[in-house]
Design an enzyme around this catalytic site. Sequence first.
Site, PDB file in Angstrom:
ATOM      1  N   LEU A   1       1.251  -1.044   0.264  1.00 29.61           N
ATOM      2  CA  LEU A   1       0.091   0.325  -0.143  1.00 29.61           C
ATOM      3  C   LEU A   1       0.639   1.421  -0.087  1.00 29.61           C
ATOM      4  O   LEU A   1       2.117   0.995   0.811  1.00 29.61           O
ATOM      5  CB  LEU A   1      -1.058   0.358   1.647  1.00 29.61           C
TER       6      LEU A   1
ATOM      7  N   GLY B   1       1.117  -5.280   0.960  1.00 38.60           N
ATOM      8  CA  GLY B   1      -0.061  -5.288   0.097  1.00 38.60           C
ATOM      9  C   GLY B   1       0.505  -5.849  -0.907  1.00 38.60           C
ATOM     10  O   GLY B   1      -0.615  -6.730  -2.129  1.00 38.60           O
TER      11      GLY B   1
ATOM     12  N   ASN C   1       4.350  -7.696   6.570  1.00 39.77           N
ATOM     13  CA  ASN C   1       4.902  -6.968   7.938  1.00 39.77           C
ATOM     14  C   ASN C   1       4.091  -5.713   8.513  1.00 39.77           C
ATOM     15  O   ASN C   1       5.117  -4.708   8.955  1.00 39.77           O
ATOM     16  CB  ASN C   1       6.693  -6.398   6.837  1.00 39.77           C
ATOM     17  N   GLU C   2       3.180  -6.017   8.613  1.00 38.16           N
ATOM     18  CA  GLU C   2       2.217  -4.239   8.593  1.00 38.16           C
ATOM     19  C   GLU C   2       3.205  -4.056  10.363  1.00 38.16           C
ATOM     20  O   GLU C   2       3.333  -3.385  11.008  1.00 38.16           O
ATOM     21  CB  GLU C   2       0.636  -4.956   8.693  1.00 38.16           C
TER      22      GLU C   2
HETATM   23  C1  LIG Z   1      -7.744  -2.169  14.607  1.00 40.55           C
HETATM   24  C2  LIG Z   1      -7.740  -3.261  13.268  1.00 40.55           C
HETATM   25  C3  LIG Z   1      -8.052  -1.710  12.431  1.00 40.55           C
HETATM   26  C4  LIG Z   1      -7.488  -2.016  11.018  1.00 40.55           C
HETATM   27  C5  LIG Z   1      -6.919  -1.144  10.155  1.00 40.55           C
HETATM   28  C6  LIG Z   1      -5.853  -1.605   9.715  1.00 40.55           C
HETATM   29  C7  LIG Z   1      -4.189  -0.790   9.513  1.00 40.55           C
HETATM   30  C8  LIG Z   1      -4.072  -1.347   7.560  1.00 40.55           C
HETATM   31  C9  LIG Z   1      -3.342  -1.638   7.295  1.00 40.55           C
HETATM   32  C10 LIG Z   1      -2.653  -1.256   6.268  1.00 40.55           C
HETATM   33  C11 LIG Z   1      -1.956  -2.648   5.587  1.00 40.55           C
HETATM   34  C12 LIG Z   1      -0.869  -2.182   4.573  1.00 40.55           C
HETATM   35  C13 LIG Z   1      -0.616  -3.169   4.455  1.00 40.55           C
HETATM   36  C14 LIG Z   1       0.459  -2.083   3.128  1.00 40.55           C
HETATM   37  O1  LIG Z   1       1.542  -2.590   2.743  1.00 40.55           O
HETATM   38  S1  LIG Z   1       1.834  -1.116   4.121  1.00 40.55           S
HETATM   39  C15 LIG Z   1       3.501  -0.464   3.294  1.00 40.55           C
HETATM   40  C16 LIG Z   1       4.370  -1.341   3.950  1.00 40.55           C
HETATM   41  N1  LIG Z   1       5.960  -1.362   2.351  1.00 40.55           N
HETATM   42  C17 LIG Z   1       6.726  -2.333   2.840  1.00 40.55           C
HETATM   43  O2  LIG Z   1       7.015  -1.889   4.237  1.00 40.55           O
HETATM   44  C18 LIG Z   1       7.727  -1.865   1.832  1.00 40.55           C
HETATM   45  C19 LIG Z   1       8.388  -0.492   2.120  1.00 40.55           C
HETATM   46  N2  LIG Z   1       9.584   0.168   1.439  1.00 40.55           N
HETATM   47  C20 LIG Z   1      10.490  -0.818   0.874  1.00 40.55           C
HETATM   48  O3  LIG Z   1      10.722  -1.814   2.071  1.00 40.55           O
HETATM   49  C21 LIG Z   1      11.799  -0.749   0.117  1.00 40.55           C
HETATM   50  O4  LIG Z   1      11.672   0.694  -0.358  1.00 40.55           O
HETATM   51  C22 LIG Z   1      11.517  -1.882  -1.054  1.00 40.55           C
HETATM   52  C23 LIG Z   1      12.556  -2.934  -0.432  1.00 40.55           C
HETATM   53  C24 LIG Z   1      10.051  -1.786  -2.003  1.00 40.55           C
HETATM   54  C25 LIG Z   1      12.427  -1.245  -1.829  1.00 40.55           C
HETATM   55  O5  LIG Z   1      13.531  -0.548  -1.724  1.00 40.55           O
HETATM   56  P1  LIG Z   1      14.483   0.533  -2.496  1.00 40.55           P
HETATM   57  O6  LIG Z   1      15.680   0.197  -2.171  1.00 40.55           O
HETATM   58  O7  LIG Z   1      14.902  -0.150  -4.312  1.00 40.55           O
HETATM   59  O8  LIG Z   1      13.649   1.690  -2.551  1.00 40.55           O
HETATM   60  P2  LIG Z   1      13.694   2.711  -0.832  1.00 40.55           P
HETATM   61  O9  LIG Z   1      13.539   1.976  -0.152  1.00 40.55           O
HETATM   62  O10 LIG Z   1      14.251   3.955  -1.951  1.00 40.55           O
HETATM   63  O11 LIG Z   1      12.234   3.597  -1.924  1.00 40.55           O
HETATM   64  C26 LIG Z   1      12.101   3.882  -3.185  1.00 40.55           C
HETATM   65  C27 LIG Z   1      11.047   5.303  -2.568  1.00 40.55           C
HETATM   66  O12 LIG Z   1      10.350   5.105  -2.905  1.00 40.55           O
HETATM   67  C28 LIG Z   1       9.277   5.312  -1.168  1.00 40.55           C
HETATM   68  N3  LIG Z   1       8.966   3.887  -1.505  1.00 40.55           N
HETATM   69  C29 LIG Z   1       8.551   2.408  -0.681  1.00 40.55           C
HETATM   70  N4  LIG Z   1       8.302   2.047  -0.204  1.00 40.55           N
HETATM   71  C30 LIG Z   1       6.564   2.951  -0.024  1.00 40.55           C
HETATM   72  C31 LIG Z   1       5.518   2.842   0.265  1.00 40.55           C
HETATM   73  N5  LIG Z   1       4.999   1.023   0.337  1.00 40.55           N
HETATM   74  N6  LIG Z   1       4.670   3.861  -0.666  1.00 40.55           N
HETATM   75  C32 LIG Z   1       5.162   4.705  -0.407  1.00 40.55           C
HETATM   76  N7  LIG Z   1       6.670   5.671  -0.752  1.00 40.55           N
HETATM   77  C33 LIG Z   1       7.330   3.798  -1.134  1.00 40.55           C
HETATM   78  C34 LIG Z   1      10.733   5.415  -0.449  1.00 40.55           C
HETATM   79  O13 LIG Z   1      10.209   5.984   1.003  1.00 40.55           O
HETATM   80  C35 LIG Z   1      11.395   5.960  -1.248  1.00 40.55           C
HETATM   81  O14 LIG Z   1      10.983   7.168  -1.335  1.00 40.55           O
HETATM   82  P3  LIG Z   1      12.009   8.409  -1.562  1.00 40.55           P
HETATM   83  O15 LIG Z   1      13.298   8.410  -2.531  1.00 40.55           O
HETATM   84  O16 LIG Z   1      11.994   9.210  -1.308  1.00 40.55           O
HETATM   85  O17 LIG Z   1      13.580   8.142  -0.273  1.00 40.55           O
END
Ligand SMILES: CCCCCCCCCCC/C=C/C(=O)SCCNC(=O)CCNC(=O)[C@H](O)C(C)(C)COP(=O)(O)OP(=O)(O)OC[C@H]1O[C@@H](n2cnc3c(N)ncnc32)[C@H](O)[C@@H]1OP(=O)(O)O
Length: 325
Positions: A131, A176, A200-201
């Site tokens: 997400l 996601g 990994n939430e």
């Molecule tokens: C009481 C209960 C009620 C219920 C309520 C529900 C609650 C909500 C639950 C919702 C479920 C959530 C699901 C999700 O999907 S949350 C998102 C989880 N994702 C992650 O943790 C991934 C994070 N990203 C990474 O680990 C790495 O970026 C990745 C391995 C994907 C790539 O690594 P790489 O080194 O190639 O690239 P960068 O890390 O430098 O990333 C590049 C830029 O992209 C930005 N980025 C990364 N991931 C995201 C994302 N998911 N959303 C938005 N932006 C993202 C990152 O910040 C970098 O940005 P900059 O260039 O500005 O630094």
Amino acid sequence: MAMALRAASRVLLRAGSRLGRREAVDGARRFANKRVLVETEGAAGATRIAVMKFRNPPVNSLSLDFLTEFVISLEKLENDKSIRGVILTSDSLKRGNQTKVAATEKTEEKRATRDHGGRLQERPGIFSAGLDLLEMYGRNPAHYAEYWKAVQELWLRLYLSSLTLMSAINGASPAGGCLLAITCDYRIMADNPKYTIGLNESLLGIVAPFWLKDNYVNTIGHRAAERALQLGTLFPPAEALKVGVVDEVVPEDQVHSKTLSVMAKWLAIPDHSRQLTKTMMRKATADNLIKQREADIQNFASFISRDSIQKSLHMYLEKLKHKKG
Ligand SMILES: CCCCCCCCCCC/C=C/C(=O)SCCNC(=O)CCNC(=O)[C@H](O)C(C)(C)COP(=O)(O)OP(=O)(O)OC[C@H]1O[C@@H](n2cnc3c(N)ncnc32)[C@H](O)[C@@H]1OP(=O)(O)O
């Protein structure tokens, strides 16, 4: 006459339909929104397979726009009776000559990796980063509600799809990203230890919704899901295979061909019996969300609006921004 036909077909090819562009390429057909490229393989009149390629730079996060385009593309494929199987994969390829733009630049465009011509590029080796954190951080409750409705919609469409869905996981697939994969009927992952998959939430200070938890339990079993969800485990390929998050791990350059050959086996099964079986296995899980969709949206909007949750997301975003390597 021939010239007129050629001119007309050029006009048709150029004309953007409401859903996106449609082009004819080497006998295969393709249509594309901005963030999802769909290529179909197979002769006209015969069963065809579609490959949906995510291309939402930099990391294929599930932004509201991406979710909308994804659902439109999927609906279009569901309505095309010649399509029986769909492969989900990332368009992210290893490309040379990339420059990461400075992290201090804030806009979406500037966050993306670009080539030397300044064009936006996917970062390589990412199936989907899950997400879009920027849709869940610093916005208002109405936005959170709209976003969550779109997330639910995509999950329901994928989970209940009558098509045979397979994911060709050619990169990192957290949260996601894993959701997309586990809605599929079969998952094949590239054997690259840098790629991980899982929910990994909990590491972000948030909680997977009950329907995603149910999907995970249905995929890997209750005990494994209980442990993996609490720990927020991201499994490298060999472990993902062992626990059952994926069905096969193959060398990276064989992911696509292997997925095609497995798809051919699945498509040898009569559609009606396979579809009824799929519905029998999945309906109760999906109905559980369908009957409480609105409450789930309200829960999400109020949970994600909490100061403590916003603070956790802020810290996680900062950590991502400042991480090394
Ligand atoms: C009481 C209960 C009620 C219920 C309520 C529900 C609650 C909500 C639950 C919702 C479920 C959530 C699901 C999700 O999907 S949350 C998102 C989880 N994702 C992650 O943790 C991934 C994070 N990203 C990474 O680990 C790495 O970026 C990745 C391995 C994907 C790539 O690594 P790489 O080194 O190639 O690239 P960068 O890390 O430098 O990333 C590049 C830029 O992209 C930005 N980025 C990364 N991931 C995201 C994302 N998911 N959303 C938005 N932006 C993202 C990152 O910040 C970098 O940005 P900059 O260039 O500005 O630094």
